[in-house]
Each structure stands twice: as C-alpha cells, then as structure tokens.
Design a protein around this motif. Structure first.
Motif, short mmCIF file in Angstrom:
data_model
loop_
_atom_site.label_atom_id
_atom_site.label_comp_id
_atom_site.label_asym_id
_atom_site.label_seq_id
_atom_site.Cartn_x
_atom_site.Cartn_y
_atom_site.Cartn_z
N SER A 71 0.84 -1.19 0.00
CA SER A 71 0.00 0.00 0.00
C SER A 71 0.88 1.24 0.00
N PHE A 72 0.28 2.40 0.27
CA PHE A 72 1.00 3.66 0.16
C PHE A 72 1.38 4.23 1.53
N GLY A 73 2.51 4.91 1.57
CA GLY A 73 2.88 5.57 2.81
C GLY A 73 3.92 6.64 2.57
N THR A 81 10.58 18.00 6.34
CA THR A 81 10.88 17.48 5.01
C THR A 81 10.03 16.23 4.76
N ILE A 82 9.36 16.22 3.63
CA ILE A 82 8.45 15.12 3.33
C ILE A 82 9.14 14.07 2.48
N GLN A 83 8.98 12.82 2.87
CA GLN A 83 9.50 11.69 2.09
C GLN A 83 8.31 10.86 1.62
N GLY A 84 8.28 10.61 0.31
CA GLY A 84 7.18 9.83 -0.25
C GLY A 84 6.12 10.74 -0.86
N PRO A 85 4.94 10.20 -1.15
CA PRO A 85 4.52 8.85 -0.79
C PRO A 85 5.19 7.77 -1.64
N PHE A 86 5.37 6.64 -1.05
CA PHE A 86 5.94 5.48 -1.70
C PHE A 86 4.88 4.39 -1.77
N GLU A 87 5.11 3.46 -2.68
CA GLU A 87 4.32 2.24 -2.66
C GLU A 87 5.17 1.20 -1.93
N LEU A 88 4.70 0.75 -0.81
CA LEU A 88 5.51 -0.08 0.07
C LEU A 88 4.89 -1.46 0.23
N ASP A 162 19.63 1.84 0.31
CA ASP A 162 20.46 1.83 1.52
C ASP A 162 20.04 2.92 2.50
N ASN A 163 19.83 4.13 1.98
CA ASN A 163 19.53 5.24 2.87
C ASN A 163 18.05 5.32 3.24
N TYR A 164 17.28 4.31 2.87
CA TYR A 164 15.88 4.22 3.28
C TYR A 164 15.63 2.98 4.13
N GLY A 165 16.75 2.46 4.70
CA GLY A 165 16.57 1.40 5.68
C GLY A 165 16.75 -0.01 5.17
N LYS A 166 17.42 -0.17 4.04
CA LYS A 166 17.64 -1.49 3.47
C LYS A 166 18.24 -2.43 4.49
N PRO A 167 17.72 -3.68 4.65
CA PRO A 167 16.65 -4.25 3.83
C PRO A 167 15.25 -4.15 4.44
N LEU A 168 15.18 -3.73 5.73
CA LEU A 168 13.87 -3.74 6.39
C LEU A 168 13.67 -2.44 7.14
N ARG A 169 12.48 -1.90 7.02
CA ARG A 169 12.16 -0.71 7.83
C ARG A 169 10.68 -0.75 8.18
N ILE A 170 10.32 0.00 9.21
CA ILE A 170 8.93 0.16 9.59
C ILE A 170 8.30 1.19 8.65
N ALA A 171 7.08 0.91 8.24
CA ALA A 171 6.32 1.86 7.43
C ALA A 171 4.87 1.83 7.87
N ILE A 172 4.22 2.97 7.73
CA ILE A 172 2.80 3.06 8.08
C ILE A 172 2.07 3.36 6.78
N VAL A 173 1.20 2.45 6.37
CA VAL A 173 0.64 2.52 5.03
C VAL A 173 -0.88 2.51 5.06
N SER A 174 -1.46 2.98 3.96
CA SER A 174 -2.90 2.92 3.78
C SER A 174 -3.21 2.90 2.30
N THR A 181 2.62 10.46 7.83
CA THR A 181 2.72 10.21 9.27
C THR A 181 4.07 10.72 9.78
N GLU A 182 4.27 10.64 11.07
CA GLU A 182 5.48 11.19 11.69
C GLU A 182 6.66 10.25 11.47
N GLY A 183 7.76 10.84 11.06
CA GLY A 183 8.90 10.04 10.63
C GLY A 183 9.60 9.26 11.72
N HIS A 184 9.48 9.69 12.97
CA HIS A 184 10.23 8.98 14.01
C HIS A 184 9.75 7.54 14.19
#
Lengths: 206, 282
Positions: A71-73, A81-88, A162-174, A181-184
């Motif tokens: 989904s998207f997040g 600074t806004i990052q995205g939206p991405f399809e995650l 790499d700079n987006y958390g490769k290979p795993l990161r938390i994301a909040i999607v809809s 959402t808040e980046g922290h």
C-alpha cells in the motif's frame, strides 16, 4: 557555398551509425540492470522476541516469504521534510508478533536497529493502526482510513535503498497516498522486534 | 546537405558546451555539508543564501534533523559532514568527544516560552505570574513535544516542577501534567533533594487538555488551526513564525547560566532509550 565543401556522405553515415550504436548500448545496459541482473542476495537476520521470552531468528528470505501487504505511505522529518509517498510492500507488524505468541493490551512492541535507534509501539498502533495523519501541504492533522504498520522490504517495486533502511524498515501505510505520518516511527534497518509487557505498578503499601 | 552540416556542428557544439559547463561546475564550487537541528531551520535557510552569495565558490548542502539525530548521523551512521549545529550544546561533548569533535562554539541562545495566538483562550490575560493557573482552567488546551523525541519536551517537563518551587505551589505539576496522563507521570524526590520526573514508556495524555506531538512542526500546525490554545517551545521558533509568546522568569526558562544549578534540581527520566548512545536522564 561550393559543392566542393560539402561533408562526405561516408562521414555522415559514420556519425549516424556511431550515434545509433551508442544509444543501443546504453539501452542494453539499462535493460540488463533492470531486468536481467541476478537478484541480490541479502544477508540479514532479524530477531523476534515474545513477551514470554520466546525467541525466533528470521532470515530476510523467510520474512519476504510471509504474507505481505502492499500500500502507500509517506512521512515527514523533524524539520518538515516530506518523504514519499511510496508504494511499500511488507509484512504487517502484527503478523511478525504472532510468530512469538502475539500481542495484547498489556504489551508494547519495541523495534530497534543496529545503529542504536529504538521506537516503542502500543497495542493500538500495532493492531489498530492508531497513528496521526497529516496533510503534507499544511501539516494539519486530517482523518484517515485504515492504517497498517508493516515491516517493509520493498519500495516502489524495488528493494529498499540503503539510505531508506535497506533491507527492512517500519512503514505506516494505507490505501491513500495523500497523507503522511510522523517520521520517528519509521525505524530503518530493523533487526530486532520485541514484545514486552507493560511495567506493573504496584499499589502503595498500606 | 547544408542543413545537415549545420545540424552536426550544432550538436557537437552543444556537447562541448555541456561538458565544459559540467567541468566548470565541478572545479569551481566547493561543497560544504552542514547538518543542523530542526529549531534552526529558518535561520539556517537564510544563512545558506547569505553565505553562498558572499562565497559563490561554495555550495552549502544543508540537512536538518533533531539535535540528537543530527549527531547520530555522524557518530553512528558514519555520514560525513563539515559542520554540525545543535540546539543543546551539552550534547556535543557528551556524544562527539573526542573521536568526532574536540571543540564547539556557542553561536546563539534561546529560552523556553509559552507560544499562543490572538484566538487563544485568555490570551489577553496570561502573564508570567498566572500562566499555570490559566493553563489549568477548564477548556484551556496546551501542547508540548514528546520528551522522548524532542528536547523542548523534556525541557517542558523540567520547567513545570521548577514552577512549583518558584511559585511555592505544590499542585502545579499535578494540575497541569500528572492527572492528565495514563499511566501517570510522577515526580519523585531523590535522597539528595533533587527531583526526578519519571516519563512512562507510553506517554499518552487522556482527554483533550494536552496535546503531545513529535515536534514543533506539528505543534505549530495545531496552534495555527486552533487545535490548542498554548504550546511550550523555544522563543526563536515563536519569533520565526510570528507567534505571540509569554516569557517566563529566568528561573524557569532554562536560558540562564546563572540559574544552571537551580535548573539541575529537576531531572527527566525517559521511559525508553530512543537512542542507545544517549542516556535516558536529561
């Protein structure tokens, strides 16, 4: 201009041929990089610990083999600074917790990374997607549709950079891509997920 | 043929010009990488423009984060920067000496204030003697940053217990903070007479009186849209955003070296250690 000064035909043909060859070469390299390059082997282990101490170590391959959610997040940083939206694409955090006994209202979920970053999530955040969402133009809080917190391994159809958390990161999607959402909360390089019991506060002694 | 000749010459000339432009840009500009704390966002944007105008051979690349996160980009993620600017100077020796830095310069000062707007309840009544009574009134709402995510949050939780001492009113913290959180936020008196504010790992207000947000970006939006009446934050942020603000006594605004011992009467202990390299006591 006299006919004697015109460019020889063979030179024009040579220039055109060289140009076509250069374009074809770039296209071929690009094609190979995009489609034919062998899939990168990612060596990454993530430890999952349940509230009773049950522990599992999952490889990256085992994680991406789980049922995933796509989904998207997008998020914003401390300075706006806004990052995205991405399809995650990733595995719902709730499903990861289920591997070690699940989570209930007496638990929190501690997600950490090897760089020392840690974020703690509540039951409502993990199970019900209770996060604030913001209009990216004004940072005004806006209502949202169902949110899911996932352990993402793919962004816009490719492995996380790499700079987006490769290979795993938390994301909040809809299902929508027009709020953030808040980046922290978007922990990068996740290597540990732990379900913990909330501290029990004893009543004061009589 | 004539057209073809001209076309070929044009393409070649364009290629030469583009190449020359790329080379010139690489050779003439020196990049200076700067990482800075979020509360410095507005002034550093202006500084960047002024600096590059004065020194056209330098391209300043700016990147903003929270103070601790900015330091971690260097010390833990091992990115290279030339300049770092933070909002809490104590963090540099604590987190960067000696491997990543061996000096720093104080280039500015700040103070905690209470920000508000013309539409805030009791906006024309609030002053440095009654602010805690006004914030406690029914219907008045206020906000501050999550202390585990933003320095101004733990600074807010430092100044409110200090206010009890300053105004000699032992109910201020309970009326403004403790009774509005579940689990509650406790203030414990330590053996040395100092006070510890214990922030639970889940820091969530109950009801509508208090809004806790990750940082000033969200708090300012709430103020702008009337979501809250008041917000604790830095004077610099209030000035940058054209907000009304109430200055607090220097015993409470955490700005004065003269009162540093007074401020140290209160320590805030976090519910979890967001950054492994940073102790949970602030």
């Amino acid at each position: 201009m006299s006919r004697n000064s015109r460019i020889p035909g063979w030179l024009i043909i040579a220039i055109v041929v060289i140009g076509i060859a250069a374009i074809a070469g770039v296209a071929a390299v690009t094609y190979l990089e995009l489609f034919n390059a062998p899939a990168e082997q990612i060596e990454w282990n993530m430890t999952v610990v349940g509230s009773d101490g049950e522990e599992k170590v999952l490889t990256f391959e085992e994680i991406i083999a789980m049922e995933s959610h796509e989904s998207f997040g997008g998020f914003f940083t401390t300075v706006g600074t806004i990052q995205g939206p991405f399809e995650l694409k990733g595995v719902p955090l709730a499903d990861i917790c289920e591997l070690v006994g699940g989570i209930d209202t007496t638990n929190t979920v501690w997600v950490s990374a090897p760089d020392g970053y840690l974020m703690v999530f509540t039951y409502d955040q993990v199970i019900n997607g209770e996060f604030r969402t913001f209009d990216p133009a004004t940072f005004k809080e806006v209502p949202h549709e169902e949110l899911t917190i996932i352990l993402a391994f793919q962004q816009d159809g490719a492995p996380l950079p790499d700079n987006y958390g490769k290979p795993l990161r938390i994301a909040i999607v809809s299902s929508r891509d027009d709020y953030i959402t808040e980046g922290h909360y978007w922990v990068m390089w996740v290597d540990r997920i732990e379900v913990r019991s909330l501290p029990v506060k004893l009543p004061p002694s009589p | 043929m004539r057209t073809t000749k001209l076309l070929i010459i044009l393409i070649l000339a364009l290629g030469v010009v583009l190449s020359a432009a790329c080379l010139d840009e690489d050779e003439e500009q020196t990049k200076v990488k700067v990482i800075y704390a979020g509360s410095l966002f507005v002034p550093f944007g202006a500084l960047e423009q002024a600096f590059e105008s004065t020194y056209p051979g330098i391209d300043a690349e700016l990147e903003g984060h929270g103070s601790i996160q900015s330091i971690r980009h260097i010390t833990e993620i091992h990115e290279e920067f030339d300049v770092i600017a933070v909002a809490d100077d104590s963090l540099i020796p604590a987190m960067m000496y000696p491997e990543y830095a061996d000096w720093y310069v104080r280039f500015g000062e700040n103070q905690m204030v209470i920000m508000y707007s013309n539409t805030s309840l009791y906006a024309d009544e609030i002053n440095e003697s009654n602010w805690y009574e006004i914030l406690a009134r029914p219907g008045v709402t206020f906000g501050f940053s999550n202390p585990m995510l933003d320095a101004s949050g733990y600074r807010t939780l430092t100044l409110i217990p200090l206010a009890e001492l300053y105004y000699e009113d032992p109910m201020i913290f309970d009326e403004l903070i403790a009774q509005h959180f579940q689990p509650t936020v406790e203030v414990l008196e330590e053996e040395d007479g100092r006070y510890s504010v214990i922030v639970p790992e889940i820091f969530e207000p109950q009801g509508d009186k208090i809004a806790i947000r990750g940082g000033s970006v969200q708090l300012l939006a709430l103020l702008d849209f009337g979501g809250i009446d008041y917000a604790f934050g830095y004077k610099s942020v209030a000035l940058q955003h054209g907000l009304r603000y109430l200055e607090l006594p220097p015993e409470l605004d955490l700005s004065s070296a003269e009162y540093s011992e007074y401020y140290r009467q209160v320590t805030v202990k976090m519910g979890f250690q967001r950054f492994k390299s940073v102790e949970i006591d602030r």
